[in-house]
Design a protein around this motif. Sequence first.
Motif, PDB file in Angstrom:
ATOM      1  N   VAL A  26       0.871  -1.179   0.000  1.00  0.00           N
ATOM      2  CA  VAL A  26       0.000   0.000   0.000  1.00  0.00           C
ATOM      3  C   VAL A  26       0.907   1.227   0.000  1.00  0.00           C
ATOM      4  CG1 VAL A  26      -1.775   1.284   1.251  1.00  0.00           C
ATOM      5  CG2 VAL A  26      -1.757  -1.221   1.330  1.00  0.00           C
ATOM      6  N   GLY A  28      -0.595   4.442  -0.393  1.00  0.00           N
ATOM      7  CA  GLY A  28      -1.389   5.544   0.164  1.00  0.00           C
ATOM      8  C   GLY A  28      -2.837   5.124   0.271  1.00  0.00           C
ATOM      9  N   LYS A  29      -3.542   5.773   1.178  1.00  0.00           N
ATOM     10  CA  LYS A  29      -4.930   5.388   1.426  1.00  0.00           C
ATOM     11  C   LYS A  29      -5.677   6.638   1.857  1.00  0.00           C
ATOM     12  CE  LYS A  29      -7.309   1.863   4.342  1.00  0.00           C
ATOM     13  NZ  LYS A  29      -8.472   2.707   4.496  1.00  0.00           N
ATOM     14  N   GLY A  33     -10.119   6.397  -1.945  1.00  0.00           N
ATOM     15  CA  GLY A  33      -9.530   5.169  -2.469  1.00  0.00           C
ATOM     16  C   GLY A  33      -8.136   4.921  -1.961  1.00  0.00           C
ATOM     17  N   LYS A  34      -7.412   4.124  -2.710  1.00  0.00           N
ATOM     18  CA  LYS A  34      -6.069   3.709  -2.267  1.00  0.00           C
ATOM     19  C   LYS A  34      -5.115   3.712  -3.444  1.00  0.00           C
ATOM     20  CE  LYS A  34      -7.680   0.209   1.080  1.00  0.00           C
ATOM     21  NZ  LYS A  34      -7.707  -1.267   1.330  1.00  0.00           N
ATOM     22  N   PHE A  36      -1.739   1.439  -4.651  1.00  0.00           N
ATOM     23  CA  PHE A  36      -0.935   0.249  -4.357  1.00  0.00           C
ATOM     24  C   PHE A  36       0.289   0.206  -5.263  1.00  0.00           C
ATOM     25  CE2 PHE A  36      -4.133  -1.839  -1.837  1.00  0.00           C
ATOM     26  CZ  PHE A  36      -5.361  -1.540  -2.416  1.00  0.00           C
ATOM     27  N   LYS A  53      -3.936   3.045  -8.769  1.00  0.00           N
ATOM     28  CA  LYS A  53      -4.804   3.936  -8.009  1.00  0.00           C
ATOM     29  C   LYS A  53      -6.230   3.405  -8.148  1.00  0.00           C
ATOM     30  CE  LYS A  53      -5.135   8.900  -7.380  1.00  0.00           C
ATOM     31  NZ  LYS A  53      -4.718  10.205  -7.929  1.00  0.00           N
ATOM     32  N   LYS A 171      -7.106  13.634  -1.681  1.00  0.00           N
ATOM     33  CA  LYS A 171      -7.014  12.291  -1.111  1.00  0.00           C
ATOM     34  C   LYS A 171      -8.128  12.023  -0.112  1.00  0.00           C
ATOM     35  CE  LYS A 171      -2.137  12.399  -1.953  1.00  0.00           C
ATOM     36  NZ  LYS A 171      -0.803  12.663  -1.447  1.00  0.00           N
ATOM     37  N   GLU A 172      -8.622  13.107   0.498  1.00  0.00           N
ATOM     38  CA  GLU A 172      -9.676  12.926   1.507  1.00  0.00           C
ATOM     39  C   GLU A 172     -10.996  13.446   0.960  1.00  0.00           C
ATOM     40  OE1 GLU A 172      -7.115  11.031   3.648  1.00  0.00           O
ATOM     41  OE2 GLU A 172      -9.282  11.193   4.012  1.00  0.00           O
ATOM     42  N   PHE A 316       1.598   3.519   5.645  1.00  0.00           N
ATOM     43  CA  PHE A 316       0.861   2.827   4.583  1.00  0.00           C
ATOM     44  C   PHE A 316       1.539   1.520   4.189  1.00  0.00           C
ATOM     45  CE2 PHE A 316      -2.033   6.112   4.318  1.00  0.00           C
ATOM     46  CZ  PHE A 316      -1.420   7.322   4.145  1.00  0.00           C
ATOM     47  N   PRO A 321      -1.657  -5.387   1.927  1.00  0.00           N
ATOM     48  CA  PRO A 321      -2.110  -4.873   0.624  1.00  0.00           C
ATOM     49  C   PRO A 321      -3.276  -5.673   0.054  1.00  0.00           C
ATOM     50  CG  PRO A 321      -0.047  -6.087   0.372  1.00  0.00           C
ATOM     51  CD  PRO A 321      -0.426  -6.189   1.810  1.00  0.00           C
ATOM     52  N   ASP A 323      -7.079  -5.156  -2.143  1.00  0.00           N
ATOM     53  CA  ASP A 323      -8.064  -4.279  -2.792  1.00  0.00           C
ATOM     54  C   ASP A 323      -9.427  -4.759  -2.304  1.00  0.00           C
ATOM     55  OD1 ASP A 323      -9.089  -3.786  -6.283  1.00  0.00           O
ATOM     56  OD2 ASP A 323      -9.585  -2.737  -4.416  1.00  0.00           O
TER      57      ASP A 323
END
Length: 329
Positions: A26, A28-29, A33-34, A36, A53, A171-172, A316, A321, A323
């Motif tokens: 991972v 970022g989250k 979303g995230k 990987f 992404k 991101k948020e 992260f 990891p 999905d």
Amino acid sequence: SIPINELTVNPTGEKINPKCFSILKVLGKGGYGKVFMVRKLQGEDTSTLYAMKVLKKATIVRNTKDTQHTKSERNILEFIAHPFIVSLHYAFQSNAKLYLILEYLPGGELFSQLDKEGILVEKSACFYASEIILALEHLHKHGVIYRDLKPENVLLDSRGHIKLTDFGLCKEAILDNNRTHTFCGTIEYMAPEILTRKGHGKAVDWWSLGTLMYDMMTGAPPFVAENRKRTIEKILKSKLIFPRYFRPEAIDLLTRLLKRKEDTRLGYGPDDSEEIKRHKFFEHVNWEATLKKAVKPPFEPTLRDETDVSQFDTKFTGMTPVDSPVDSS
Ligand SMILES: O=C(Nc1cccc(C(F)(F)F)c1)C1CCN(c2ncnc3[nH]cnc23)CC1
């Protein structure tokens, strides 16, 4: 659903779906979303590392204005190819999610390298600024305003050259209606006309360049305060203070980039980036060599091997990891 034109993004015409990739880490989250680190499992690019992404359509649709940003990220990256802008290799969707497969950048964020170095000498700040200027120039030539130039969006490739990433979505997801939170994440680098919603042109990117250069050369952006409200007030008041060690050329350049009135700001005019490139601060820059990545970066990210994620936040990379199967179809 967002119509996806496969032709330019997926050149070999290979049928792509999430199962074509093995998820390794991972990176970022966030609310939408995230991201990987993944490895391709088949096709001509088997075993190539990518950044995947994954965006949850439900959260994006709920924030209607953000659907536009999401479409734009994919559309921008599909048509924009540049040495200093992250490249998009595949784009596809399931019922509930959008997938963007981007080139993987092992160097992590420029600013996490800066944290190790502290303040950059002018020559190093000039190196990064010159590559960022060429990326912004390219976007502006294609009618795109980046709007979001800030440290976490400037990544390094394996040799230490920069790449702009994270176009579009913040991101948020912004849930509370507190006005100061209308702006997503870091606001220290945002131009006054964005904060006062005066509508904005490409000159917002040159303001952000000024704040980024100020940060590289002093260790902090020009306008910081103990909370968002005070920070916004400082940005709007914009009384600039320079450390004594600044050369006059550096003071002159940053003063002209950090003009609150956008029509007096360097780069506002039709010549866009040219106004900045010909400033005395950049007199020793060979712009053709810079574009060809022929100028040696100030430092090369230290990586043990290609899956080394030491440059990324362990918050992260430590996560398992997966999905999460919101909708596996
Ligand atoms: O965490 C990130 N973004 C993020 C975080 C939370 C949520 C969301 C969203 F909701 F949009 F999905 C995005 C960063 C994106 C850029 N990153 C990349 N790292 C390595 N190669 C890359 N190639 C392209 N980008 C990178 C580091 C991580």
